[in-house]
Design a protein around this motif. Structure first.
Motif, mmCIF file in Angstrom:
data_model
loop_
_atom_site.group_PDB
_atom_site.id
_atom_site.type_symbol
_atom_site.label_atom_id
_atom_site.label_comp_id
_atom_site.label_asym_id
_atom_site.label_seq_id
_atom_site.Cartn_x
_atom_site.Cartn_y
_atom_site.Cartn_z
ATOM 1 N N MET A 1 0.845 -1.182 0.000
ATOM 2 C CA MET A 1 0.000 0.000 0.000
ATOM 3 C C MET A 1 0.884 1.237 0.000
ATOM 4 S SD MET A 1 -2.975 1.120 2.673
ATOM 5 C CE MET A 1 -2.007 1.818 3.976
ATOM 6 N N THR A 2 0.542 2.194 -0.805
ATOM 7 C CA THR A 2 1.278 3.440 -0.829
ATOM 8 C C THR A 2 0.554 4.471 0.022
ATOM 9 O OG1 THR A 2 0.132 4.079 -2.847
ATOM 10 C CG2 THR A 2 2.246 2.987 -3.116
ATOM 11 N N ASP A 3 1.182 5.601 0.200
ATOM 12 C CA ASP A 3 0.603 6.627 1.068
ATOM 13 C C ASP A 3 -0.612 7.291 0.442
ATOM 14 O OD1 ASP A 3 2.449 6.322 3.117
ATOM 15 O OD2 ASP A 3 3.884 7.636 2.106
ATOM 16 N N ARG A 4 -1.555 7.596 1.294
ATOM 17 C CA ARG A 4 -2.730 8.365 0.890
ATOM 18 C C ARG A 4 -2.477 9.822 1.228
ATOM 19 N NH1 ARG A 4 -6.079 3.849 3.809
ATOM 20 N NH2 ARG A 4 -6.157 2.333 2.137
ATOM 21 N N PHE A 5 -3.076 10.707 0.461
ATOM 22 C CA PHE A 5 -2.930 12.124 0.773
ATOM 23 C C PHE A 5 -4.290 12.801 0.719
ATOM 24 C CE2 PHE A 5 -2.167 11.641 -3.742
ATOM 25 C CZ PHE A 5 -2.869 12.683 -4.321
ATOM 26 N N PRO A 6 -4.446 13.885 1.499
ATOM 27 C CA PRO A 6 -5.756 14.533 1.604
ATOM 28 C C PRO A 6 -6.059 15.440 0.422
ATOM 29 C CG PRO A 6 -4.179 15.628 3.020
ATOM 30 C CD PRO A 6 -3.468 14.456 2.412
ATOM 31 N N VAL A 7 -7.325 15.427 0.023
ATOM 32 C CA VAL A 7 -7.864 16.403 -0.925
ATOM 33 C C VAL A 7 -9.091 17.019 -0.268
ATOM 34 C CG1 VAL A 7 -6.978 15.258 -2.996
ATOM 35 C CG2 VAL A 7 -9.268 14.702 -2.161
ATOM 36 N N LEU A 8 -9.414 18.231 -0.661
ATOM 37 C CA LEU A 8 -10.545 18.950 -0.076
ATOM 38 C C LEU A 8 -11.619 19.155 -1.131
ATOM 39 C CD1 LEU A 8 -11.318 20.279 2.629
ATOM 40 C CD2 LEU A 8 -10.397 22.408 1.720
ATOM 41 N N GLU A 9 -12.854 18.803 -0.781
ATOM 42 C CA GLU A 9 -14.001 18.985 -1.670
ATOM 43 C C GLU A 9 -15.158 19.500 -0.830
ATOM 44 O OE1 GLU A 9 -15.620 15.788 -4.551
ATOM 45 O OE2 GLU A 9 -16.929 15.722 -2.782
ATOM 46 N N ASN A 10 -15.655 20.675 -1.138
ATOM 47 C CA ASN A 10 -16.787 21.260 -0.405
ATOM 48 C C ASN A 10 -16.546 21.292 1.098
ATOM 49 O OD1 ASN A 10 -18.444 21.702 -2.739
ATOM 50 N ND2 ASN A 10 -18.842 19.513 -2.780
ATOM 51 N N GLY A 11 -15.312 21.555 1.500
ATOM 52 C CA GLY A 11 -14.980 21.643 2.914
ATOM 53 C C GLY A 11 -14.786 20.303 3.599
#
Length: 119
Positions: free
Chosen positions: A1-11
């Motif tokens: 598994m590789t790293d996950r990263f955050p994305v922002l959608e509608n707060g």
């Protein structure tokens, strides 16, 4: 598994990953549906989310609902809990059910017919 990263959608923050096969963890074509759900008055309501990384459960919980997410992948359910935590939501009061969605839908229907879980 590789790293996950955050994305922002509608707060709302979602953890995505381009390295886990064909799945990034978020269906972009459902963006408008997630926005609609986020803006619904769901306090005191229950929401059932079938399949994937619990994005609909996260927005429903942010709108006040108690959610149940069902998936055949323990990895996706764990990913869903991580999405809750990424939004400062306690996954504890929400259900994360491992198993075949279609089998669980039959079980839930039987419970509803018998008045179990009704408000």
């Amino acid at each position: 598994m590789t790293d996950r990263f955050p994305v922002l959608e509608n707060g709302v923050t979602y953890l995505i990953n381009f390295g886990e096969g064909l799945s990034t963890g978020l269906f972009l074509d459902q963006r408008e549906n997630r926005r609609r759900l986020l803006n619904m008055p769901l306090t005191g309501k229950s929401v059932l989310n079938c399949f994937y990384t619990c994005a609909f459960s996260v927005v429903a919980a942010k709108a006040g609902a108690v959610t149940t997410s069902v998936d055949l992948s323990r990895n996706y359910l764990a990913w869903g809990k991580a999405n809750f935590q990424a939004n400062n939501l306690d996954p504890g009061p929400h259900g994360f059910v491992f198993g075949d969605v279609f089998d669980w839908l039959k079980r839930f229907a039987n419970l509803a017919r018998n008045g179990i879980g009704a408000d």
